[in-house]
Design an enzyme around this catalytic site. Structure first.
Site, PDB file in Angstrom:
ATOM      1  N   TYR A 113       0.859  -1.194   0.000  1.00 31.78           N
ATOM      2  CA  TYR A 113       0.000   0.000   0.000  1.00 31.78           C
ATOM      3  C   TYR A 113       0.888   1.234   0.000  1.00 31.78           C
ATOM      4  O   TYR A 113       1.880   1.309   0.744  1.00 31.78           O
ATOM      5  CB  TYR A 113      -0.904   0.032   1.233  1.00 31.78           C
ATOM      6  CG  TYR A 113      -1.636   1.351   1.409  1.00 31.78           C
ATOM      7  CD1 TYR A 113      -2.896   1.543   0.864  1.00 31.78           C
ATOM      8  CD2 TYR A 113      -1.043   2.421   2.091  1.00 31.78           C
ATOM      9  CE1 TYR A 113      -3.558   2.757   0.988  1.00 31.78           C
ATOM     10  CE2 TYR A 113      -1.695   3.634   2.224  1.00 31.78           C
ATOM     11  CZ  TYR A 113      -2.946   3.795   1.666  1.00 31.78           C
ATOM     12  OH  TYR A 113      -3.602   5.002   1.790  1.00 31.78           O
ATOM     13  N   GLU A 201      -3.778   7.445  -3.819  1.00 36.10           N
ATOM     14  CA  GLU A 201      -3.655   6.168  -3.111  1.00 36.10           C
ATOM     15  C   GLU A 201      -3.484   5.025  -4.111  1.00 36.10           C
ATOM     16  O   GLU A 201      -4.238   4.925  -5.082  1.00 36.10           O
ATOM     17  CB  GLU A 201      -4.894   5.943  -2.254  1.00 36.10           C
ATOM     18  CG  GLU A 201      -4.873   4.685  -1.413  1.00 36.10           C
ATOM     19  CD  GLU A 201      -6.125   4.559  -0.564  1.00 36.10           C
ATOM     20  OE1 GLU A 201      -6.045   4.806   0.649  1.00 36.10           O
ATOM     21  OE2 GLU A 201      -7.189   4.211  -1.119  1.00 36.10           O
TER      22      GLU A 201
END
Length: 394
Positions: A113, A201
């Site tokens: 991530y 993101e």
């Protein structure tokens, strides 16, 4: 302003960020044509078909599927296009899928991530990374916060190369992959700043079995207040993904967010709006919306605000809370009376005016002949909202 995954990937790719190639399609036949073209280019027979909506959790909701060959793409695209995709972010009604992204499947070795956002406590952008790719970052933060690494970026200096390397090393990258990951993080941050993002993101960022570091998914949100600098990005807005009342409000220059309560509120100023919602809750109600009519609060904007609020059938009362600083309260009161006459409000209406000419504004409301409860103090407004709700409950 939120962007679709395919739009976010286009922006990142143009900034040099390594992203999973893919093409968006709006019909099954378009999806099939994309798959054929990708096969001709790359020789791959395994594809991923991804629903394009402004919500996370698409895979769990059935909006992301692997497809084998062109016939598989036809089958999966036909199943996804037009479906009401339900995720934890869409609500129980779901969101209609109007587009799908067709991309070559990736041979994944490991998922990660990476995200960039603004930390309001430090007034600095923060880059967050985690080895828990493919998992919602909120869940990681709650269950295993130690697996989130952060680097704060001084806006006067910008991201330094050692910070990007530190994050890549913290994710466990080594050798050539470490260099790729460091470059990826640096380019992602640059794209975040250059496009005035509030969020960029990548979940997941993957290391492929071929040793490539690549963005498989992408989520970008643009600061609405900076869109005047990005005419090309404004064109990416998809109103189908927004609440119809919020779209209508934006046409009048109003800031409107629909909530789940029973008391509509109209204010001028975001801070006052938050305080007004607190008052409504203290009075025993629940705010039905956030609506900021801005500093002007003219008759036109007030009328538009009333119409939008009343389209929400859950609204049982309305609280107007205006501070007369830039605009005088007597002018606001005149606008409220005019708007109320035009809209024909059938629910209890409480109007609190404070500031310049507040008493004159209250007199105009009281002498209007309309059924309007007036208040000057916060406590008065709260009591009258409570009384209106109690009367309706009888």
């Amino acid at each position: 302003m939120k962007l679709h995954e395919y739009q976010a990937k286009q922006i990142l790719a143009s900034a040099g960020v390594n992203t999973q190639p893919g093409v968006v399609a709006e019909t099954v036949e378009e999806a099939v044509a994309v798959a054929r073209k990708l096969h001709e280019q790359n020789g791959n027979d395994l594809f991923v078909v991804k629903a394009q909506i402004h919500a996370g959790g698409r895979g769990k909701g059935g909006g992301v599927k692997l497809a084998e060959g062109v016939d598989g793409v036809r089958e999966k695209a036909d199943a996804i296009l037009g479906m009401m995709l339900k995720t934890h972010q869409t609500g129980p009604e779901g969101q209609k899928v109007r587009k799908v992204l067709i991309a070559d499947a990736v041979d994944i070795e490991k998922e990660y991530y990476v995200g960039v956002t603004l930390d309001r406590q430090t007034n600095m952008n923060v880059i967050m990374v985690s080895t828990e790719g493919g998992v919602e970052i909120e869940k990681v933060a709650e269950d295993t916060p130690e697996k989130i690494l952060k680097e704060y970026v001084d806006p006067a200096i910008g991201l330094r190369s050692f910070q990007a390397r530190k994050l890549a090393f913290g994710l466990g990258f080594e050798g050539a992959a470490l260099k790729q990951a460091s470059k990826f993080i640096s380019l992602l941050y640059k794209a975040f700043v250059d496009n005035d993002c509030t969020l960029a993101e990548i979940n997941p960022l993957v290391l492929t079995k071929q040793g490539d570091v690549q963005a498989i998914d992408a989520k970008i949100s643009i600061d609405d207040n900076a869109l005047f600098r990005h005419g090309d990005l404004t064109a990416l807005r998809d109103i189908h993904e927004e609440d119809p009342l919020e779209v209508e409000a934006s046409e009048y220059g109003l800031n409107y967010v629909k909530l789940d309560g029973n008391v509509g509120c109209m204010v001028n100023g975001a801070g006052l709006a938050m305080a007004t919602m607190d008052i409504i809750k203290l009075a025993g109600g629940e705010p039905a919306n956030f609506l900021d009519v801005g500093g002007g609060a003219s008759a036109e904007t007030v009328e538009a605000g009333f119409r939008i609020i009343l389209k929400d059938r859950s609204v049982k009362a309305i609280l107007v809370n205006i501070f007369g600083g830039i605009v005088r309260c007597d002018r606001v009161a005149t606008g409220v009376v005019e708007a109320a006459n035009n809209v024909k409000i059938a629910v209890p209406l409480i109007v609190r005016l404070q500031g310049t000419n507040a008493e004159e504004g209250q007199r105009i409301l009281q002498e209007s002949g309309l059924k309007i409860e007036t208040a000057i103090l916060f406590r008065e407004a709260a009591d009258k909202v409570n009384a209106a709700l109690e009367e309706l409950a009888v």
